[in-house]
Scaffold this motif. Sequence first.
Motif, short mmCIF file in Angstrom:
data_model
loop_
_atom_site.label_atom_id
_atom_site.label_comp_id
_atom_site.label_asym_id
_atom_site.label_seq_id
_atom_site.Cartn_x
_atom_site.Cartn_y
_atom_site.Cartn_z
N LEU A 1 -16.59 3.81 17.95
CA LEU A 1 -16.02 3.52 19.07
C LEU A 1 -14.60 3.37 19.62
CD1 LEU A 1 -19.01 1.68 20.23
CD2 LEU A 1 -18.54 3.53 20.85
N PRO B 1 -11.30 1.95 32.30
CA PRO B 1 -11.89 3.20 32.16
C PRO B 1 -12.07 4.32 33.39
CG PRO B 1 -12.96 1.53 32.80
CD PRO B 1 -12.33 0.73 32.63
N ALA C 1 -24.41 -0.54 32.87
CA ALA C 1 -23.03 0.72 32.00
C ALA C 1 -23.65 1.94 32.06
CB ALA C 1 -23.37 0.12 30.79
N VAL D 1 -17.58 -4.32 36.86
CA VAL D 1 -17.39 -3.60 35.45
C VAL D 1 -17.01 -1.80 35.73
CG1 VAL D 1 -18.43 -2.89 33.67
CG2 VAL D 1 -19.46 -4.71 34.19
N LEU E 1 -25.29 -5.95 32.47
CA LEU E 1 -24.38 -5.20 31.83
C LEU E 1 -25.24 -4.30 31.60
CD1 LEU E 1 -21.38 -6.17 31.55
CD2 LEU E 1 -21.90 -6.27 28.57
N LEU E 2 -26.10 -3.70 30.63
CA LEU E 2 -26.72 -2.53 30.28
C LEU E 2 -27.05 -1.86 31.22
CD1 LEU E 2 -27.81 -0.84 28.04
CD2 LEU E 2 -29.69 -2.21 28.30
N GLY F 1 -26.45 -4.33 20.57
CA GLY F 1 -27.57 -3.90 20.59
C GLY F 1 -28.30 -3.87 19.19
N LEU G 1 -21.65 -3.68 23.71
CA LEU G 1 -22.71 -2.85 24.10
C LEU G 1 -23.58 -3.06 22.41
CD1 LEU G 1 -22.69 0.03 27.35
CD2 LEU G 1 -23.78 -2.65 27.19
N VAL G 2 -22.35 -2.30 21.83
CA VAL G 2 -23.14 -2.30 20.44
C VAL G 2 -23.64 -3.42 19.55
CG1 VAL G 2 -22.26 -1.34 18.22
CG2 VAL G 2 -22.49 0.30 19.89
N ARG H 1 -12.22 3.31 22.63
CA ARG H 1 -12.73 3.38 23.94
C ARG H 1 -13.13 2.12 24.15
NH1 ARG H 1 -17.69 6.71 22.79
NH2 ARG H 1 -18.86 5.70 23.83
N ASP H 2 -13.22 1.88 26.14
CA ASP H 2 -13.69 0.64 26.32
C ASP H 2 -14.20 -0.31 25.80
OD1 ASP H 2 -14.24 -0.78 28.86
OD2 ASP H 2 -15.15 0.83 29.69
N LEU I 1 -15.93 -2.32 26.76
CA LEU I 1 -17.60 -2.39 27.68
C LEU I 1 -18.54 -1.78 26.79
CD1 LEU I 1 -19.97 -2.42 28.99
CD2 LEU I 1 -19.01 -1.19 30.55
N ASP I 2 -18.44 -1.03 25.98
CA ASP I 2 -19.43 -0.17 24.47
C ASP I 2 -19.22 -0.93 23.53
OD1 ASP I 2 -19.57 2.28 26.23
OD2 ASP I 2 -17.07 2.96 25.91
N ALA J 1 -24.29 2.76 24.48
CA ALA J 1 -22.84 2.83 23.94
C ALA J 1 -22.26 4.14 23.55
CB ALA J 1 -22.74 1.82 23.18
N TYR J 2 -23.49 4.69 23.05
CA TYR J 2 -22.84 6.45 22.58
C TYR J 2 -22.63 7.18 23.29
CZ TYR J 2 -22.49 3.51 17.46
OH TYR J 2 -22.25 2.88 16.69
N GLY J 3 -23.80 6.95 24.12
CA GLY J 3 -23.73 7.95 24.70
C GLY J 3 -22.98 7.58 26.27
N ARG J 4 -21.96 6.95 26.41
CA ARG J 4 -21.49 6.57 27.66
C ARG J 4 -20.54 7.41 28.02
NH1 ARG J 4 -19.26 2.79 31.18
NH2 ARG J 4 -17.32 1.77 29.03
N PRO J 5 -19.56 7.72 27.34
CA PRO J 5 -18.43 8.98 27.24
C PRO J 5 -20.03 10.70 28.41
CG PRO J 5 -18.40 7.80 25.67
CD PRO J 5 -19.80 7.61 25.72
N PHE K 1 -29.30 -0.10 23.99
CA PHE K 1 -28.25 -0.59 24.45
C PHE K 1 -27.07 0.45 22.97
CE2 PHE K 1 -28.99 -4.90 25.49
CZ PHE K 1 -28.12 -5.20 26.16
N LEU K 2 -27.46 1.02 21.99
CA LEU K 2 -26.77 1.71 21.60
C LEU K 2 -26.73 2.67 21.91
CD1 LEU K 2 -28.27 0.76 18.19
CD2 LEU K 2 -26.62 -0.27 19.17
N LEU L 1 -31.88 -0.34 21.69
CA LEU L 1 -32.44 0.89 20.89
C LEU L 1 -31.25 1.43 21.85
CD1 LEU L 1 -35.20 1.87 19.28
CD2 LEU L 1 -33.46 1.54 18.32
#
Lengths: 335, 292
Positions: free
Chosen positions: B89, A8, A269, A68, A265-266, B103, B99-100, B92-93, B95-96, A312-316, A308-309, A306
């Motif tokens: 993903l 990253p 992130a 991390v 971890l969450l 979740g 996380l998924v 991607r990293d 980590l993602d 994960a999808y929104g991290r960028p 977490f998801l 939710l």
Amino acid sequence: MTTTTVTPVNDAPTAPYSPASRRSVHVAVAAVILTAVALPGVVDAYTISLATTALVLAVLAMSTQLLVGVAGLPAFGQVAYFGVGAYTAALLAQGGTTTGPFHLAAAAVTGAIAAAVTAPLALRTRATGFLMVTFAIQSLAATAAARWTRVTGGDEGLHTSAVTLWAGAAPLTNAGHVYLYVLACVLALGTVVALLLRSRLGLVLRGCADHEPRMAALGHRVGAELTTGYVAAGALAGAGGALLVAVNRYVSPADMGFDVAAVALLAAAIGAGTMTGAVAGAFAVVAARDWLGGTTGGHGPALLGLLFLTVAYGRPHLTPLTRWARSALASKGKT
Amino acid sequence: MGQTGMYVVTAIDGVAFGLLLFVVAAGLMLIFGVMGILNLAHGTLYLAGAYLAYLLTNGNLWGFGLALAAGVALGTAGGAALSAVLRPLTGRDHLDQALVTLGVAFLAADGFTTVFDAAPLPVTAPRPLDGSIDVAGHGYPVYRLTFIVVAAAIGAGLHLVIRRSTAGVLLRATVSDPPMAAATGINAGRVRTAAMAGGGVLAVTAGVLGAPLLGPAPGVDTTVLVLSLIVVVLGGAGSTGGTLAAALLVGQVQTVGVLLAPAAAPFALFSALLIVLVVRGRTGDVPAVRAA
């Protein structure tokens, strides 16, 4: 064979700031701290207890973020050192030493020792391998805590008396006072972390996250530097464990369990590579799991799922968001 | 004699438990090997299988067959669904991806406790296999012996599929060199979905078959995930043979080890892991499913 993995990119605060932007950041931080200090006078006891929980989780999140977000290592096992610190504090309290700051220091030391012993294992791996090994460290530490009944009290856990600020002082039993004590400790730990990130070690860790082979080629002793970072993160987690005991007056293997590790971890992130973000992440997690979860009839885990998801999808998009917040603050400082 | 008999019986228990872990861990290894993902929802798939067995079997052999068929369908669907949620993903990293899968695990755990409550549920073995036979002077459940045979057959079948079948060739090609595999016309996306589905089937099937051994309860998902992860790490995240050996070792430590030295058993597992990691040396992301 080894595959090259995309590490990253760290969008952490390494860029130079103008004095004006730095001042505005300082003003913002001061405002947050003042609000935090004034909190017990404003909100009810339940909210204070949630805020205290979030502060303890924030220390664990900062420890996780050091690996991390800064060093680029997906760490799942920081909760093991958190547990080591918590049991250290609890055993000291049971032995008759109730001084909170002493607990904090001792827990940081045992957390660091535990991290130093396990660092060679974890740092043999990178990326998903690192995630796996730190996961194994977490689960074996939790199992050991549950089975080593003679020392840890097994699944029953250890109950302790309230901590004191210094030897002979009155025990901290008032929830508001405990909150202020934890807040003071978190601010002190946060300062240490801020200094660490600005130190040479902090820069080397960031460098390793971006391109480890290049760092090694430049003559950095990458293994030793990463180990130092890992031990520092362990010490921080250990200190967080002492705060957990100061708050709950109780510790059990569940405090170093899978769920706590996942949540740390969450929070890291959510922080998108920054320490302030990790702290905010800890508060977001507690808000979703305990506060919102409490109002939905105990569906905290689903809300966490939710979250977490979403993360994960929104991290960028989180990283530009923190950058935007930073620049917004900076431009405000200029006017 | 009675004492030795007890150890023999416990050792057989250990083999059964080890083979259960092997089937789950093989699925975990398949997903890790092909996609480089530590599927933290893998224990959830086992638990789904165990709940399926609870709903459909009730000691009935036909119900058990039905549960197995439903398990295969659920495993395929669950694995494919995981593959679909992970697809955005790609690249991607790691980590993602963690996380998924976390979740999904949290959402499913909440769903399970909502539907089935928080209490552990008993699952009885199908009636013809419910009895016990004499082993070294002790009564031993027939179901566990049957389970050992079935799990061994699953392991052998998996080994043959990976080593001998065309699907196995495609799988190994995609693992060892994805761009080259794509250049030869292999649809990497389809191979990944197939691997996820295969991993899912292994986990859910293990849940259905293993429900009389390790029944559905909250927390079983993480227990199974943790133990199968240890098996994968010990087994070298590579070969089916290594995974089998590691699974049998963990099975013995968890049963005979606990019987012999209750306090030392978790430390024994830790020491084993420590020795393996120190001896093996530095590894990065090691793709699995190489030569067995």
